[in-house]
Each structure stands twice: as C-alpha cells, then as structure tokens.
Design a protein around this motif. Sequence first.
Motif, mmCIF file in Angstrom:
data_model
loop_
_atom_site.group_PDB
_atom_site.id
_atom_site.type_symbol
_atom_site.label_atom_id
_atom_site.label_comp_id
_atom_site.label_asym_id
_atom_site.label_seq_id
_atom_site.Cartn_x
_atom_site.Cartn_y
_atom_site.Cartn_z
ATOM 1 N N LEU A 188 0.672 -1.277 -0.168
ATOM 2 C CA LEU A 188 -0.161 -0.159 0.129
ATOM 3 C C LEU A 188 0.878 1.410 0.014
ATOM 4 O O LEU A 188 0.455 2.354 -0.520
ATOM 5 N N PHE A 189 2.085 1.389 0.983
ATOM 6 C CA PHE A 189 3.072 2.388 0.996
ATOM 7 C C PHE A 189 3.849 2.541 0.077
ATOM 8 O O PHE A 189 4.569 3.628 0.018
ATOM 9 N N PHE A 190 4.448 1.610 -0.473
ATOM 10 C CA PHE A 190 5.586 1.394 -1.372
ATOM 11 C C PHE A 190 5.552 0.672 -2.519
ATOM 12 O O PHE A 190 4.873 -0.451 -2.638
ATOM 13 N N SER A 191 6.256 1.304 -3.554
ATOM 14 C CA SER A 191 6.319 0.531 -4.632
ATOM 15 C C SER A 191 7.838 -0.594 -4.831
ATOM 16 O O SER A 191 8.445 -0.151 -3.909
ATOM 17 N N PRO A 192 7.736 -1.648 -5.531
ATOM 18 C CA PRO A 192 8.789 -2.356 -5.510
ATOM 19 C C PRO A 192 10.096 -1.838 -5.638
ATOM 20 O O PRO A 192 10.956 -2.135 -4.512
ATOM 21 N N GLU A 193 10.222 -0.776 -6.437
ATOM 22 C CA GLU A 193 11.511 -0.180 -6.613
ATOM 23 C C GLU A 193 11.914 0.525 -5.224
ATOM 24 O O GLU A 193 13.210 0.898 -5.134
ATOM 25 N N GLU A 194 10.968 1.032 -4.383
ATOM 26 C CA GLU A 194 11.621 1.671 -3.293
ATOM 27 C C GLU A 194 11.867 0.931 -2.070
ATOM 28 O O GLU A 194 12.514 1.152 -1.253
ATOM 29 N N LEU A 195 11.982 -0.468 -2.380
ATOM 30 C CA LEU A 195 12.258 -1.397 -1.513
ATOM 31 C C LEU A 195 13.921 -1.716 -1.730
ATOM 32 O O LEU A 195 13.962 -2.316 -2.839
ATOM 33 N N VAL A 196 14.684 -1.300 -0.930
ATOM 34 C CA VAL A 196 16.287 -1.407 -1.307
ATOM 35 C C VAL A 196 16.545 -2.699 -0.746
ATOM 36 O O VAL A 196 16.740 -2.986 0.412
ATOM 37 N N ASP A 197 17.232 -3.572 -1.748
ATOM 38 C CA ASP A 197 17.936 -4.730 -1.475
ATOM 39 C C ASP A 197 19.454 -4.604 -1.247
ATOM 40 O O ASP A 197 20.035 -3.746 -2.007
ATOM 41 N N TYR A 198 19.838 -4.740 -0.154
ATOM 42 C CA TYR A 198 21.485 -4.669 0.095
ATOM 43 C C TYR A 198 21.860 -5.404 1.353
ATOM 44 O O TYR A 198 21.187 -6.143 1.796
ATOM 45 N N GLN A 199 23.309 -6.035 1.283
ATOM 46 C CA GLN A 199 23.772 -6.710 2.247
ATOM 47 C C GLN A 199 24.206 -5.881 3.234
ATOM 48 O O GLN A 199 24.813 -4.726 2.948
#
Length: 151
Positions: A131-142
């Motif tokens: 609802l609050f975020f688009s997939p691109e806004e979720l940051v993948d990192y180690q």
Amino acid sequence: MAPERTYLMVKPDGVQRSLMGEIVSRLERKGLKPVAMKFMAIGRDLAETHYGEHKGKPFYDGLIGYITSGPVLAMVWEGENAVAVCRQMMGKTNPLDAAPGTMRGDLAVDMGRNIIHGSDSPESAAREIGLFFSPEELVDYQRAVDPWVYE
Ligand code: DAT
Ligand code: MG
C-alpha cells in the motif's frame, strides 16, 4: 536467518513530538535492517484502505482523522521474525497496558495517540508494504554487520 519484512509507521503524534529519531534509533539498535523510509502525508483514501479492518468501529472516524492529521514516517524493516519482534518493541495497543521498555510504554499515554503503527502478521505486512511502497522503493542490500547480529 530467514528474513521477514514488516511495515512500521511513526504516526502524526510521533512526528509532531519529535520522536522519529528515537523510534528509528531503537529499531537500529535492536539489529533490524531498514529497507525503505518515506516521510509523507496520508490522504483519506489511503487511510481508509490501510485501516479497512476497523471500519464501523466506534473509534474509526477518530482514527482516520488522526492518521491524516499530519505527516507520518512510513518504513519497512527487515529481520528474523521482524513482525513479532517489532510488535513486542511497540508494546500493547493501549499505552496503559504497554510494558515499560516498549515504545508505547515509554513514550505514550493515550490509546488514540500511541505514536507508532506496526503490522500484526506477515500477511498484513505484505499488504501494508504494498500500500505504501512501490517495489522499486524497497532497497535490497547486504549488511556487513549481519553475522554479528545473527548466528
Ligand atoms: P494496533 O495499532 O496495536 O495494531 P489495532 O490495529 O487494533 O491496534 O487498532 C489500530 C489503532 O486504532 C490503534 O493503534 C489505536 C486505535 N484503537 C484500537 N482500538 C481502539 C479502541 N478500543 N479505542 C480507541 N482507539 C482504538
Ligand atoms: Mg493493527
């Protein structure tokens, strides 16, 4: 470690009371990993979708008015059992019942001004994150520190 994500939100009272830093700091110190953050205002439609499960309850109108009354800090945090860990860190819904040491227990006194939202299940988390975020806004990192947080 099986990572899980949860949706957390500093509510308008938490923002107005300058508690964003305190709340983010507690989550960081716990060892949770930030995945997304957005400072934003919630419109009526989004508020009604987010709190759809409470429609018709006596506190619903007040809840919608409250959550749309000022900016919020929308966040996604990740970690093992992140949903349950964060619910425990938040404390019970009514700050009167929230244990000392929890965010609501330490920082709030009124059920209608309980400073933070957190998803109550992995299913709610998936719905609320979407609802609050688009997939691109979720940051993948180690994170290099993770072996020091998880066995
Ligand atoms: P939580 O925020 O702990 O997940 P909830 O989902 O049951 O709690 O309710 C959402 C919000 O609505 C809660 O943070 C405060 C408000 N609320 C819940 N129950 C209430 C009640 N009985 N009277 C007044 N406000 C209430
Ligand atoms: Mg809830």
